[in-house]
Structures are given as C-alpha cells and as structure tokens.
Write a protein that holds these residues in place. Sequence first.
Motif, PDB file in Angstrom:
ATOM      1  N   LEU A  27       0.830  -1.206   0.000  1.00  0.00           N
ATOM      2  CA  LEU A  27       0.000   0.000   0.000  1.00  0.00           C
ATOM      3  C   LEU A  27       0.867   1.259   0.000  1.00  0.00           C
ATOM      4  CD1 LEU A  27      -2.803  -1.013   2.514  1.00  0.00           C
ATOM      5  CD2 LEU A  27      -3.053  -0.634   0.058  1.00  0.00           C
ATOM      6  N   ASN A  28       1.877   1.266   0.849  1.00  0.00           N
ATOM      7  CA  ASN A  28       2.765   2.427   0.897  1.00  0.00           C
ATOM      8  C   ASN A  28       3.497   2.620  -0.429  1.00  0.00           C
ATOM      9  OD1 ASN A  28       2.210   3.311   3.505  1.00  0.00           O
ATOM     10  ND2 ASN A  28       3.655   1.872   4.414  1.00  0.00           N
ATOM     11  N   ARG A  29       3.850   1.517  -1.051  1.00  0.00           N
ATOM     12  CA  ARG A  29       4.577   1.619  -2.325  1.00  0.00           C
ATOM     13  C   ARG A  29       3.701   2.225  -3.416  1.00  0.00           C
ATOM     14  NH1 ARG A  29       7.248  -3.449  -5.740  1.00  0.00           N
ATOM     15  NH2 ARG A  29       8.106  -2.189  -7.458  1.00  0.00           N
ATOM     16  N   VAL A  30       2.457   1.733  -3.552  1.00  0.00           N
ATOM     17  CA  VAL A  30       1.602   2.260  -4.614  1.00  0.00           C
ATOM     18  C   VAL A  30       1.231   3.710  -4.357  1.00  0.00           C
ATOM     19  CG1 VAL A  30      -0.622   1.490  -3.661  1.00  0.00           C
ATOM     20  CG2 VAL A  30      -0.351   1.750  -6.122  1.00  0.00           C
ATOM     21  N   LEU A  31       1.012   4.053  -3.094  1.00  0.00           N
ATOM     22  CA  LEU A  31       0.629   5.425  -2.786  1.00  0.00           C
ATOM     23  C   LEU A  31       1.820   6.373  -2.881  1.00  0.00           C
ATOM     24  CD1 LEU A  31      -1.862   4.664   0.100  1.00  0.00           C
ATOM     25  CD2 LEU A  31      -2.404   5.429  -2.215  1.00  0.00           C
ATOM     26  N   SER A  32       2.994   5.888  -2.567  1.00  0.00           N
ATOM     27  CA  SER A  32       4.176   6.732  -2.738  1.00  0.00           C
ATOM     28  C   SER A  32       4.452   6.979  -4.219  1.00  0.00           C
ATOM     29  CB  SER A  32       5.400   6.091  -2.067  1.00  0.00           C
ATOM     30  OG  SER A  32       5.767   4.888  -2.705  1.00  0.00           O
ATOM     31  N   LEU A  33       4.188   5.971  -5.056  1.00  0.00           N
ATOM     32  CA  LEU A  33       4.305   6.176  -6.503  1.00  0.00           C
ATOM     33  C   LEU A  33       3.293   7.210  -6.983  1.00  0.00           C
ATOM     34  CD1 LEU A  33       4.783   2.516  -7.812  1.00  0.00           C
ATOM     35  CD2 LEU A  33       6.427   4.387  -7.993  1.00  0.00           C
ATOM     36  N   GLY A  34       2.096   7.141  -6.423  1.00  0.00           N
ATOM     37  CA  GLY A  34       1.086   8.127  -6.785  1.00  0.00           C
ATOM     38  C   GLY A  34       1.515   9.536  -6.435  1.00  0.00           C
ATOM     39  N   ALA A  35       2.126   9.683  -5.243  1.00  0.00           N
ATOM     40  CA  ALA A  35       2.609  11.001  -4.833  1.00  0.00           C
ATOM     41  C   ALA A  35       3.763  11.463  -5.714  1.00  0.00           C
ATOM     42  CB  ALA A  35       3.035  10.967  -3.369  1.00  0.00           C
ATOM     43  N   ALA A  36       4.684  10.560  -6.006  1.00  0.00           N
ATOM     44  CA  ALA A  36       5.858  10.917  -6.801  1.00  0.00           C
ATOM     45  C   ALA A  36       5.486  11.339  -8.213  1.00  0.00           C
ATOM     46  CB  ALA A  36       6.832   9.739  -6.847  1.00  0.00           C
ATOM     47  N   HIS A  37       4.433  10.706  -8.765  1.00  0.00           N
ATOM     48  CA  HIS A  37       4.028  11.003 -10.147  1.00  0.00           C
ATOM     49  C   HIS A  37       2.812  11.927 -10.195  1.00  0.00           C
ATOM     50  CE1 HIS A  37       6.757   8.160 -12.209  1.00  0.00           C
ATOM     51  NE2 HIS A  37       6.657   7.457 -11.094  1.00  0.00           N
ATOM     52  N   GLN A  38       2.437  12.473  -9.029  1.00  0.00           N
ATOM     53  CA  GLN A  38       1.338  13.432  -8.937  1.00  0.00           C
ATOM     54  C   GLN A  38       0.053  12.890  -9.569  1.00  0.00           C
ATOM     55  OE1 GLN A  38       3.147  16.981 -10.729  1.00  0.00           O
ATOM     56  NE2 GLN A  38       3.762  17.685  -8.676  1.00  0.00           N
ATOM     57  N   LEU A  39      -0.282  11.671  -9.184  1.00  0.00           N
ATOM     58  CA  LEU A  39      -1.491  11.056  -9.721  1.00  0.00           C
ATOM     59  C   LEU A  39      -2.721  11.543  -8.964  1.00  0.00           C
ATOM     60  CD1 LEU A  39      -0.338   7.337 -10.136  1.00  0.00           C
ATOM     61  CD2 LEU A  39      -0.196   9.206 -11.796  1.00  0.00           C
ATOM     62  N   SER A  40      -3.852  11.513  -9.637  1.00  0.00           N
ATOM     63  CA  SER A  40      -5.111  11.865  -8.988  1.00  0.00           C
ATOM     64  C   SER A  40      -5.563  10.709  -8.103  1.00  0.00           C
ATOM     65  CB  SER A  40      -6.182  12.154 -10.035  1.00  0.00           C
ATOM     66  OG  SER A  40      -6.531  10.963 -10.729  1.00  0.00           O
ATOM     67  N   SER A  41      -6.490  11.002  -7.194  1.00  0.00           N
ATOM     68  CA  SER A  41      -7.021   9.935  -6.342  1.00  0.00           C
ATOM     69  C   SER A  41      -7.709   8.867  -7.189  1.00  0.00           C
ATOM     70  CB  SER A  41      -7.993  10.514  -5.317  1.00  0.00           C
ATOM     71  OG  SER A  41      -9.073  11.170  -5.964  1.00  0.00           O
TER      72      SER A  41
END
Length: 248
Positions: A27-41
């Motif tokens: 979970l932390n990995r996928v959400l950290s990727l989302g933050a790093a790539h500025q993905l939407s929710s």
Amino acid sequence: MTYAQSPAANSNLINKARTVGVSEAVLNRVLSLGAAHQLSSADINLFLHALVSAQKEKIPLNHLMDKIEEGLAKRVPPRIIAQALQQEIDNYCYVQELLLGVISEPADKIISSEDFNVLVDSLNLGISRPELARFIELAPSASLPMLAIAVENLALLKQINFNLELAEQILFTGLRFKCFTPSWRYLARVIAAARERGISDQDIAKITLQTIRKKDDFKGLMNSLGFTGRNLRHGPTMGQPDNTQTPQ
C-alpha cells in the motif's frame, strides 16, 4: 503520516485492501508512486482496485507493482496501466487453471514465482492461450521449472520466426530427456546467433537434438554450434533484467 494513510486515495478502498491481505508495504509503495508522479485519487484507486482483485486470487503483488512502476516511469497513462494489470490478473488465473490439469497440488508449492511469471509473461510475448494450453497438454512429463524454460524459449523462438515444428520438436525432446537446466534459458539466443551466422533452422535443430539425445550440457550445444559466451552479448529477450548475462 504514512503514505498508506494519505487522503489521496479512498480510505474505504485502502481498508478493503488491508482486509483482503494487501500488506502495508505494498500500500505504501503504490501510494508513494502516486505522490511521486502526482497522480489523482481516481488514478491511485484504479491501481488499488487491481491489487485487491489480485490479492483475492492469491497473485503475487510485487510483480504487479513492478509493472505499475515501469509503466509510470514510461509515462503510460494510469488507465492503460490498470487495463494491463487486469489482463495480467486474467492471465495468472488462466495459467493457474492450466496447471491444475497437470499437477495435483497448488502451483506455488512446486514452482517458483519467477518461473510462474515466465508462463504468464509468455501470453504477452506472442503465445496465444490456445497455443500455451496445447503446449502444456502435449509436453512430456518434466518439472514445472523445466516447463517454464521450454515455454520461455517457445515465446522467443516465435518472435524470431523460427520454424515452429522444429522448435516444438527441440523443446519436447528437451523435456522428455529432462535436460533443461537454467542455462537452457539461453537456447533461443544461441539459435538467433547461429542463424545470423547462416546456419539453417534444419541444421540448428539437428545439432540441438543430437546434443540433447547425447545428454550433453548447454555448453556442449554452444561448442557444437561454434560459440562461446562472448558471442552472445546480444539476442532476443523477454524483458527480464538479467538477459545481458551470458550463459555459464
């Protein structure tokens, strides 16, 4: 606040992921990727839905996470990555069903995740589901790791348009003689290099079959075709990180 507690993704979906067994690390990995790539929710939730589905099917999540990371690094739209993840999940389920027809216990008990991934990845590399099913059904009895080596080589040989009848003859003979040690993963690379030297498919098959039937090792095949490891720096790959290595 950890990434797994981030408000960027639906908290109910995160809790559902935890409930079905998705680890905090994933979970932390996928959400950290989302933050790093500025993905939407919404984009992050696409990935979480895929991970929940995969966990329910007992599919290794690290392999899917690698595909998410690779896709984002290549700037593939998250929607397309999510579609690829669902196809990967479908392929995993299909391969699991195929293996149930040839083994009497869960595949993960007698085959490594790496070898299982090879079987799944073959469906993305030119082998159709009917072709894979036929190959597994007709393949002589051998260990699943050897079967994975044979399937990987089949995918590569199809990519270089090697004569399919000769390819199956080689691979089925190798399985029957139980000769496919890990170094035989490089068989297709050796065959591609031999063709570049002008050796015909028929002659390659003849030499390879003679090597197998004599129960010679992979180095014996390379020597018979006139190669050393230094000759094999380039050749067809399945996108695996260790394909730059040469057979030992």
